[in-house]
Design a protein around this motif. Structure first.
Motif, mmCIF file in Angstrom:
data_model
loop_
_atom_site.group_PDB
_atom_site.id
_atom_site.type_symbol
_atom_site.label_atom_id
_atom_site.label_comp_id
_atom_site.label_asym_id
_atom_site.label_seq_id
_atom_site.Cartn_x
_atom_site.Cartn_y
_atom_site.Cartn_z
ATOM 1 N N VAL A 258 0.821 -1.216 0.000
ATOM 2 C CA VAL A 258 0.000 0.000 0.000
ATOM 3 C C VAL A 258 0.854 1.264 0.000
ATOM 4 N N ASN A 259 2.156 1.087 0.156
ATOM 5 C CA ASN A 259 3.103 2.200 0.034
ATOM 6 C C ASN A 259 2.762 3.372 0.975
ATOM 7 N N GLY A 260 2.367 3.038 2.211
ATOM 8 C CA GLY A 260 2.134 4.082 3.213
ATOM 9 C C GLY A 260 0.835 4.849 3.069
ATOM 10 N N LEU A 261 -0.037 4.415 2.176
ATOM 11 C CA LEU A 261 -1.319 5.111 1.968
ATOM 12 C C LEU A 261 -2.408 4.490 2.846
ATOM 13 N N LEU A 262 -3.074 5.309 3.627
ATOM 14 C CA LEU A 262 -4.170 4.818 4.467
ATOM 15 C C LEU A 262 -5.396 4.453 3.637
ATOM 16 N N VAL A 268 -11.183 11.403 3.299
ATOM 17 C CA VAL A 268 -11.531 12.074 2.040
ATOM 18 C C VAL A 268 -12.766 12.944 2.240
ATOM 19 N N LEU A 269 -13.784 12.393 2.864
ATOM 20 C CA LEU A 269 -15.018 13.130 3.096
ATOM 21 C C LEU A 269 -14.794 14.327 4.016
ATOM 22 N N TYR A 270 -13.981 14.142 5.043
ATOM 23 C CA TYR A 270 -13.714 15.246 5.963
ATOM 24 C C TYR A 270 -13.065 16.420 5.234
ATOM 25 N N GLY A 271 -12.183 16.110 4.329
ATOM 26 C CA GLY A 271 -11.509 17.160 3.577
ATOM 27 C C GLY A 271 -12.447 17.976 2.713
ATOM 28 N N GLN A 272 -13.653 17.466 2.517
ATOM 29 C CA GLN A 272 -14.650 18.186 1.723
ATOM 30 C C GLN A 272 -15.808 18.696 2.585
ATOM 31 N N GLY A 273 -15.559 18.720 3.911
ATOM 32 C CA GLY A 273 -16.567 19.258 4.817
ATOM 33 C C GLY A 273 -17.721 18.321 5.090
ATOM 34 N N LEU A 274 -17.515 17.014 4.890
ATOM 35 C CA LEU A 274 -18.570 16.028 5.118
ATOM 36 C C LEU A 274 -18.154 15.103 6.260
ATOM 37 N N ASP A 275 -19.157 14.566 6.959
ATOM 38 C CA ASP A 275 -18.814 13.659 8.053
ATOM 39 C C ASP A 275 -19.604 12.355 7.993
ATOM 40 N N GLY A 276 -19.956 11.938 6.787
ATOM 41 C CA GLY A 276 -20.660 10.678 6.630
ATOM 42 C C GLY A 276 -20.865 10.343 5.166
ATOM 43 N N GLY A 277 -21.274 9.085 4.919
ATOM 44 C CA GLY A 277 -21.534 8.665 3.558
ATOM 45 C C GLY A 277 -20.390 7.876 2.951
ATOM 46 N N VAL A 278 -20.493 7.653 1.649
ATOM 47 C CA VAL A 278 -19.462 6.935 0.890
ATOM 48 C C VAL A 278 -19.029 7.835 -0.261
ATOM 49 N N PRO A 279 -17.719 8.103 -0.405
ATOM 50 C CA PRO A 279 -17.271 9.023 -1.463
ATOM 51 C C PRO A 279 -17.452 8.423 -2.858
ATOM 52 N N TYR A 290 -6.466 15.960 3.151
ATOM 53 C CA TYR A 290 -7.062 14.836 3.882
ATOM 54 C C TYR A 290 -7.355 13.644 2.980
ATOM 55 N N ASN A 291 -6.980 13.729 1.712
ATOM 56 C CA ASN A 291 -7.197 12.615 0.800
ATOM 57 C C ASN A 291 -6.064 11.608 0.970
ATOM 58 N N THR A 292 -6.334 10.573 1.765
ATOM 59 C CA THR A 292 -5.296 9.585 2.075
ATOM 60 C C THR A 292 -5.162 8.524 0.983
ATOM 61 N N TYR A 293 -5.895 8.698 -0.127
ATOM 62 C CA TYR A 293 -5.647 7.882 -1.314
ATOM 63 C C TYR A 293 -4.516 8.499 -2.124
ATOM 64 N N ILE A 294 -4.249 9.769 -1.861
ATOM 65 C CA ILE A 294 -3.219 10.496 -2.607
ATOM 66 C C ILE A 294 -1.991 10.759 -1.737
#
Length: 361
Positions: A258-262, A268-279, A290-294
């Motif tokens: 995973v090369n250190g990626l969470l 990801v959602l938090y970084g867009q002002g959201l606190d629930g759901g599926v991106p 806050y995008n831990t895919y990047i």
């Protein structure tokens, strides 16, 4: 003749004794009466005083009952505020009511001149409590905390956020100036007139005490809160928190698969002002801190309020090599762990099938 003269000589003396005896008795009676008169006010109450008020009382008075107050201590407070007439009346009513041990500390709105029994009943009535209860759930980001405080404390919208930014809420240096994650999730009881600054300071103080109780090193405070906040949002209700904590550590340390990626949706959602759901795909591709895919490693701050259970799990993660986990049922919180990507994909497919059968609004 001598006997006659002796008798005549003794007569005045006897007469004098007969005269002095009643006078002496009268004098003694006067002294005792005066003494009794002086003492009566000390032993007999003034007929104008009242030992207990009659009826429900009137008006309103705010009374604070401190933590650990005995019936006698409560009585003194109530007498000082003219809620009850005497301490004895209240203590008797307190002792005669088997429920009195359930009286809680706090601020109460009571009537003046209540009967002692009525005062005991009022202190047992939740409706009499003037305190404001504020519940902060696990996982809540700071903006929801501000909204809840503004609402419950009757403040102008934005007042709590302003207090956090401009006031002294006791934020430790480890927070780096950002209170996110430092408001411990609990149910708080605030007295009337509590300011948002005071309320937030209590939440921060509770958070610090929790980390001290868990023995978390100060240089790990912020890191622990970040991990704990991710755990709160990612772990299903029945997931093993210690296992999820291990996955977070393993992914940060991994340099191969995973090369250190969470790769956590919650960040990801938090970084867009959201606190629930599926991106969705667009959200997963958007580059925010806050995008831990990047971005590798932990996000810059916590993403919400971490409960004490999650903090404890972060402090003592499970021993395992898991790199993946997915909640396959959002209703039950069932979560499956794996260290192999192919196995993980099977669980992801299971989750997608569940989503198709249970579309989210």
């Amino acid at each position: 003749m001598s006997d006659i003269f002796e008798t005549l000589e003794d007569a005045p003396a006897r007469k004098q004794r007969r005269w002095t005896t009643p006078v002496l008795v009268s004098f003694i009676v006067m002294i005792l009466t005066a003494t009794a008169y002086a003492l009566i006010p000390e032993v007999i109450p003034d007929t104008d005083s009242v030992s207990d008020y009659d009826g429900p009382g009137s008006g309103a008075v705010s009374v604070e009952i401190p933590e650990g107050s005995s019936g006698k201590a409560m009585a003194a407070i109530l007498v000082d505020n003219d809620v009850v007439a005497t301490e004895k009346a209240f203590v008797d009513a307190f002792n005669n009511d088997p429920r009195s041990g359930s009286i809680q500390p706090g601020t109460y709105t009571l009537h003046e001149k209540m009967s002692a029994a009525g005062a005991v009943s009022a202190l047992l009535d939740p409706a009499a409590k003037a305190d404001q209860k504020v519940t902060i759930p696990e996982g809540w980001p700071k903006w929801r905390v501000y909204e809840r405080l503004d609402s419950v404390l009757g403040l102008e919208p934005g007042a709590s956020e302003q207090a956090a930014e401009e006031g002294d809420i006791g934020l430790p240096e480890e927070a780096g100036g950002d209170p996110e994650g430092w408001f411990a999730p609990l149910t708080y009881t605030f007295a009337p007139e509590t300011t948002p600054e005071e309320a937030l300071a209590q939440m921060v103080d509770t958070r610090v005490s929790q980390m001290q109780d868990l023995g978390i090193d100060r240089d790990k405070w912020e890191e622990s809160l970040i991990k704990g906040s991710i755990l709160e949002r990612e772990a299903g209700s029945f997931a093993d928190y210690n296992m999820v904590a291990a996955v977070i550590d393993n992914r940060i340390d991994d340099t191969d698969e995973v090369n250190g990626l969470l790769q956590m949706d919650s960040t990801v959602l938090y970084g867009q002002g959201l606190d629930g759901g599926v991106p969705n795909r667009e959200q997963l591709d958007e580059d925010t801190p806050y995008n831990t895919y990047i971005h590798k490693g932990l996000p810059p701050t916590p993403i919400g309020a971490t409960g004490k259970e999650a903090l404890a799990a972060v402090a003592e993660p499970a021993d395992g090599d898991w790199l993946y986990f997915v909640t396959v049922n959002l209703d039950t919180g069932e979560t499956k762990f794996s260290s192999d990507y192919k196995e993980h994909q099977k669980y992801v497919k299971e989750f997608r099938e569940w989503m198709e059968e249970n579309p989210q609004d």
